[in-house]
Design an enzyme around this catalytic site. Structure first.
Site, PDB file in Angstrom:
ATOM      1  CG  ASP A 312      -2.184   0.868   0.972  1.00 10.81           C
ATOM      2  OD1 ASP A 312      -2.368   1.340  -0.170  1.00 10.81           O
ATOM      3  OD2 ASP A 312      -2.970   1.060   1.915  1.00 10.81           O
ATOM      4  CE  LYS A 361      -6.260   2.853   0.450  1.00 10.44           C
ATOM      5  NZ  LYS A 361      -5.160   2.555  -0.460  1.00 10.44           N
ATOM      6  CE  LYS A 415      -6.160   9.999   0.185  1.00 17.95           C
ATOM      7  NZ  LYS A 415      -5.706   8.613   0.117  1.00 17.95           N
ATOM      8  CE  LYS A 488      -2.548   3.568   2.975  1.00 18.94           C
ATOM      9  NZ  LYS A 488      -2.489   4.575   1.951  1.00 18.94           N
TER      10      LYS A 488
END
Ligand code: NAI
Length: 532
Positions: A312, A361, A415, A488
């Protein structure tokens, strides 16, 4: 064929008995220093350790291909268009003037390391990270890949609505030359049902073994057609739901190969791609949060000595959180809760509006403060031995941490992330800090994909040897945790701890690159400025 711009010769010469150069290799001696600590009777017994190693880096950068899975998506098209704009030096008009292409946001191309100081003046000398060792230039990457949507790349770029129109207009003939993405593997169960309308470019049939073979042959053909030394296979397709870990199915290398053969329903498209790359001996990086790397895939990578990295991309909120939470905890302030809200309106957001994909996520975004909390047991109580499993006491104290993601089509690729840090300060006081973060998602993600690709290629050229026990050099361990800065939920060697602190991740990377040329890692001691 693209015009490979003349690249500057490698610019560093380290004059030291620790570093030697041949036409083929840069070889360095490095002492890995640490300390063994044993707690006994309220005391810590600390024994400094040191172990000699040698690194050997092949100087010739590989002619490298980047095969993107999800090539026709926002990240995929933005990456292709911006690399082409850089390669062909296309500038474009925006409402505020003429914009030149660049690689801002790439740690390798746009940030520097301190090499040392100039004798006499004592001034720091900084160089771009990409100059520390020979690395692929992003303009030289040969681009290709797959997508379940067969829209030609120029039209896919228009669909993404990320880049300024004047850039799209000029780059269109170049990106159109990439044609349409290769057909891909589509198992509808793994991504949101709302993606179905895109899936017009899929490899037929339900036989997962045939799918694996098709992807392997795509990689081989791309490599041969473009005369490449190396292909990095990169998942930047939609987030999949988690695969269930089932003993006998995906827990060992042999089991995952057998599960593909029998077309088991828990084998995801991303896992088939990872296995294909591993079997081809080409690196695979996962830019999305799902658990592509089930235990069997990691074991297979170990067995094949093939490189993998994930998971990620860490582009916005999580990157800031890994800095901000560390700042609070290292300042001796105690975060009590971290509440994160996101909304976005691109296709990624649409896919994440389905619960199983959101779950992937959420998991990837959630563990980011764990190591900082665990490193400070003054602020956060340790897990209690003997406490009932699953209770707070057994897990240890931790800030409340929630992550919400909502799909708001109007904001498109822009975003928005809102984070509230609520903390305990001195003598019962409270502090609340709110951060509002608005960013163009694909413009943050693209440089990370480039960094990951270029670093991965470099790490395939670095070998090491334990100077006291090994005569021969061997490749690094297959799970490339040195990529953590851009990820991530960093995948690390099983059994080792994940480091989430962004500063520590960058230090690790910088120290490693310097070790490969025989330099000590950065010390901010600056002793000469503190003594007479
Ligand atoms: P996107 O939805 O615009 O692009 C994904 C593409 O993958 C689509 O073109 C879709 O047709 C394709 N696709 C889906 N399943 C596929 C399969 N099995 N094989 C081949 N292609 C397939 O999404 P975007 O914004 O480009 O993001 C891509 C991924 O990167 C997502 O998983 C997202 O969560 C992840 N990511 C993105 C970040 C960002 O800042 N943009 C940050 C962190 C992660």
């Amino acid at each position: 064929v693209h015009p490979t711009a003349a690249r500057r010769p490698y610019p560093i010469v380290v004059q030291s008995e620790n570093t030697s150069y041949s036409d083929e290799y840069i070889t360095s001696k490095f002492t890995n220093r640490g300390a063994d600590v044993v707690a006994s009777d309220g005391q810590f017994i600390v024994k400094p350790t040191s172990k000699p190693y040698e690194f050997q880096t092949a100087r010739k950068v590989s002619k490298t291909g980047l095969m993107l899975i999800g090539m026709g998506g926002n990240n995929g098209t933005t990456l292709c268009a911006t690399v082409l704009a850089n390669r062909h030096n296309i500038s474009w008009h925006t409402k505020s003037g003429v914009q030149q292409p660049n690689y801002i946001g790439s740690v390798l191309r746009a940030s520097t390391v301190r090499l040392g100081t100039e004798p006499g003046t004592g001034k720091d000398v900084h160089i771009p990270i990409s100059d520390v060792l020979p690395m692929v230039h992003p303009n030289d990457l040969v681009l290709g890949g797959w997508d379940i949507s067969g829209l030609p790349m120029d039209k896919a770029m228009h669909r993404a609505e990320v880049l300024d129109w004047d850039l799209q207009r000029q780059v269109a003939p170049h990106i159109a030359a990439l044609g349409s993405p290769l057909p891909s593997i589509y198992y509808p169960d793994f991504i949101a049902a709302n993606q179905e309308a895109r899936a017009d470019n899929v490899i037929p049939g339900k036989d997962k073994q045939k799918h694996l073979e098709r992807i392997r042959s795509d990689i081989r053909k791309f490599k041969a057609d473009n005369q490449l030394d190396r292909v990095v296979v990169f998942w930047t397709a939609n987030t999949e739901r988690y695969s269930e870990i089932i003993p006998g199915v995906n827990d060992t290398a042999d089991n995952i190969l057998a599960a593909i053969k029998s077309s088991h329903s828990e084998v995801s498209p991303s896992t088939v791609f990872a296995v294909a790359a591993i079997l081809e001996g080409e690196p695979f990086v996962n830019g999305a949060p799902q658990n592509t790397f089930v235990p069997g895939v990691i074991e297979l990578a170990e067995r094949q000595k093939s490189f993998i990295g994930g998971d990620d991309l860490k582009s916005g909120q999580t990157k800031l959180k890994s800095v901000f939470a560390e700042f609070l905890v290292n300042a001796g302030i105690k975060p009590l809760s971290i509440a994160s809200y996101n909304h976005l309106g691109n296709n990624d957001g649409h896919n994440l509006s389905a619960e199983p994909q959101f779950k992937s996520k959420e998991i990837s975004k959630s563990s980011v403060v764990d190591d900082m909390v665990a490193a400070n047991r003054l602020l956060f109580k340790s897990p209690e031995e003997g406490a009932v499993k699953g209770t707070k006491a057994a897990k240890g104290e931790h800030p409340d941490h929630i992550v919400v993601i909502k799909y708001v089509p109007a904001v498109g690729d822009s975003k928005r992330a809102i984070d509230e840090y609520y903390s305990e300060i001195f003598c019962g006081g409270r502090s609340t800090i709110n951060i509002f973060n608005e960013c163009e998602d694909s413009l943050l993600a693209t440089p990370l994909i480039l960094d990951l690709t270029i670093l991965t290629e470099l790490l395939t050229r670095v070998q090491y040897r334990d100077a006291s026990t090994q005569a021969e050099f061997s490749p690094l361990y297959p799970v490339l945790s040195l990529l953590s800065y851009m990820l991530k939920a960093p995948l690390v060697k099983p059994g080792t701890d994940v480091v989430n602190s962004l500063n520590r991740q960058r230090n690790a990377l910088e120290s490693f690159l310097k070790a490969c040329i025989g330099l000590e890692s950065n010390s901010d001691l600056l002793l000469e400025t503190r003594i007479w």
